[in-house]
Write an enzyme that holds these catalytic residues in place. Structure first.
Site, mmCIF file in Angstrom:
data_model
loop_
_atom_site.group_PDB
_atom_site.id
_atom_site.type_symbol
_atom_site.label_atom_id
_atom_site.label_comp_id
_atom_site.label_asym_id
_atom_site.label_seq_id
_atom_site.Cartn_x
_atom_site.Cartn_y
_atom_site.Cartn_z
ATOM 1 N N GLY A 63 -0.208 -5.645 -2.236
ATOM 2 C CA GLY A 63 0.003 -5.661 -0.814
ATOM 3 C C GLY A 63 -0.569 -4.605 0.188
ATOM 4 O O GLY A 63 -1.038 -3.658 -0.610
ATOM 5 N N VAL A 64 -0.507 -4.802 1.410
ATOM 6 C CA VAL A 64 -1.107 -3.487 2.303
ATOM 7 C C VAL A 64 0.092 -3.187 3.464
ATOM 8 O O VAL A 64 0.891 -4.253 3.855
ATOM 9 C CB VAL A 64 -2.252 -3.952 3.082
ATOM 10 C CG1 VAL A 64 -2.976 -2.930 3.843
ATOM 11 C CG2 VAL A 64 -3.160 -4.610 2.022
ATOM 12 N N GLY A 105 -0.660 2.433 3.705
ATOM 13 C CA GLY A 105 -0.565 2.264 2.337
ATOM 14 C C GLY A 105 -1.051 1.114 1.741
ATOM 15 O O GLY A 105 -1.412 0.107 2.423
ATOM 16 N N ARG A 106 -1.352 1.162 0.501
ATOM 17 C CA ARG A 106 -1.974 -0.294 -0.341
ATOM 18 C C ARG A 106 -1.458 0.118 -1.722
ATOM 19 O O ARG A 106 -1.706 0.873 -2.461
ATOM 20 C CB ARG A 106 -3.594 -0.080 -0.022
ATOM 21 C CG ARG A 106 -4.430 -1.215 -0.814
ATOM 22 C CD ARG A 106 -5.749 -0.988 -0.496
ATOM 23 N NE ARG A 106 -6.013 -1.267 0.964
ATOM 24 C CZ ARG A 106 -6.197 -2.426 1.436
ATOM 25 N NH1 ARG A 106 -6.635 -3.374 0.535
ATOM 26 N NH2 ARG A 106 -6.739 -2.442 2.546
ATOM 27 N N GLY A 107 -1.151 -1.021 -2.046
ATOM 28 C CA GLY A 107 -0.657 -1.234 -3.520
ATOM 29 C C GLY A 107 -1.296 -2.579 -4.275
ATOM 30 O O GLY A 107 -2.490 -2.730 -3.782
ATOM 31 N N ASP A 109 12.479 0.063 -10.213
ATOM 32 C CA ASP A 109 11.313 0.532 -9.915
ATOM 33 C C ASP A 109 11.537 1.814 -9.259
ATOM 34 O O ASP A 109 10.477 2.358 -8.236
ATOM 35 C CB ASP A 109 10.106 -0.127 -9.349
ATOM 36 C CG ASP A 109 8.623 0.319 -9.679
ATOM 37 O OD1 ASP A 109 8.648 1.143 -10.450
ATOM 38 O OD2 ASP A 109 7.926 -0.035 -8.900
#
Length: 430
Positions: free
Chosen positions: A102-103, A97-99, A248
């Site tokens: 962050g990773v 995952g990648r935001g 969130d």
């Protein structure tokens, strides 16, 4: 700061094409008069630098506790990774995952062979540090575990190739104090060179993906829906009892573990969370306890007296009062109502940025779809049609509970404890 950019995507929930003003995540100070969105525009998250950018490693100038860290067992073309630390405790297997800041990797703990999730956050800007510390403080403030909240195993601070295990309030760590000061001041600290610094969060690995992936890849199952509804309300009640507002809640941030054979939800991603510290029963009005658990009820009453002013979250799950920048923990209840409603009826939209199909409920306004919270803010007397579908299997008990969770006035919504009790009642009766 809140930034604006126009986005467009297509709504596919009813087989028709609709313009969509996409969903965005952000956290910023609300201006006087609240947050408003111009027609055709969408609130976006703050931009940050590429988290895979690596800097040269040098010798550490001050003596701190050295710890083993992480080794990279794969390379991404054109994206150098941090230097390998001697005798690493974790091997990173693949990116999952990648935001925006962050990773996340799947990793193996070398000593035990256990699979873990490792989130790497590059602390190269004050906003990154603020988000990283918010997640660290929220997860480390929990004295007890909960099966529906993702478990933090450890947090490691890496700088110049050396690593130090993070502990909350460690005043002996100059690096930790620098991070706190950076977050509080909102600017890089003068007098310190700009050096690469990473926070690594080691957490339990959830092999089932997120709630979007799990629900939309399977046929509708009322039993699974009821189980997930109870698990979600239990998790939020636990957080609120521990004075944590998530801020969130959305399907992306709800992970699925299948280690026990049946799916177990895990609320994750606490980067926008708020720990409402210093609350006690003496600071709030006494109200009658429900269900015989008075001490828990007092904690939740207290957290709902704590007012927040940062406009945080993702558009399609935000309560009306969050758009205005003046809200309490009841905003989490609203977000949960949107998630549960969308999950039961499989209401989806296409995210403008990721192009993914996501669970989320909205209001149609002409050729556009609008987040429920924003629509209610513009028209507080609007009546929500729950359920949306004529052939919905939603029970009257669930329908009434969702209407209460999505009330315009936060005081008309149940608190997390009341919600937990009512959810048990309506799901058992279904």
């Amino acid at each position: 700061m809140l930034t604006f950019r126009q986005e467009a995507a297509m709504d596919i929930c009813a087989g028709r094409k609709r313009k969509l003003r996409g969903a965005a995540r952000r956290c910023g100070r609300s201006a006087a008069g609240g947050v408003k969105r111009d027609a055709g525009r969408v609130l976006r998250s703050r931009t940050v630098e590429d988290n895979n950018h690596a800097e040269p490693m040098e010798e550490q100038e001050e003596q701190e506790e050295e710890d083993d860290c992480f080794s990279i067992s794969f390379l991404r073309a054109g994206r150098p990774e941090p230097a390998v630390v001697v005798s690493p405790r974790y091997s990173l297997l693949r990116e999952v995952g990648r935001g925006s800041y962050g990773v996340v990797y799947e990793a193996i703990a070398r000593k035990t062979g256990a699979r873990v999730a490792v989130k790497r956050l590059q602390c190269d800007a004050p906003e990154n540090v603020e988000l990283a510390l918010a997640e660290f403080w929220a997860l480390t403030s929990l004295e007890n575990r909960h099966q529906n909240v993702v478990q933090l195993e450890e947090c490691v601070l890496q700088r110049k190739g050396l690593a130090q295990k993070m502990s909350h309030g460690n005043k002996r760590s100059k690096q930790y104090l620098r991070l706190v000061e950076t977050s509080l001041k909102g600017e890089r600290i003068l007098g310190y060179p700009e050096e690469p610094c990473y926070l690594w969060f080691v957490m339990e690995f959830c092999e089932g993906g997120d709630l979007n992936q799990y629900i939309l890849s399977r046929r509708p199952d009322p039993h699974t829906n009821r189980s997930f509804m109870r698990q979600l309300t239990s998790a939020v009640a636990f957080l609120h009892k521990n004075n944590i507002v998530h801020r969130d809640l959305k399907p992306d941030n709800i992970l699925i573990s299948q280690k026990s054979g049946s799916p177990v939800l895990k609320v994750a991603d606490f980067g926008l969370s708020k720990v409402c510290a210093g609350l006690n029963s003496k600071n709030s009005e006494e109200v009658p306890a429900v269900g015989g658990r008075g001490s828990n009820q007092n904690n939740i009453v207290n957290i709902n007296k704590f007012w927040l002013s940062s406009a945080c979250g993702s558009d399609f799950y935000m309560a009306p009062e969050v758009w205005e920048g003046h809200y309490t923990a009841k905003a989490d209840i609203f977000a949960l109502g949107i998630i549960i409603w969308a999950m039961i009826e499989r209401i989806t939209f296409i995210d403008a940025e990721s192009k993914r199909e996501l669970l989320g409920t909205y209001i149609r306004q002409g050729s556009e779809i609008v987040p429920v919270g924003e629509a209610l803010l513009e028209n507080p007397k609007m009546v929500l049609h729950i359920p949306q579908r004529a052939r919905s299997s939603m029970s009257e008990g669930v329908k009434k509970l969702l209407q209460d969770m999505l009330a315009v006035n936060p005081q008309d919504r149940p608190d997390a404890f009341q919600l937990e009790v009512r959810m048990d009642q309506v799901t058992c009766a279904a």
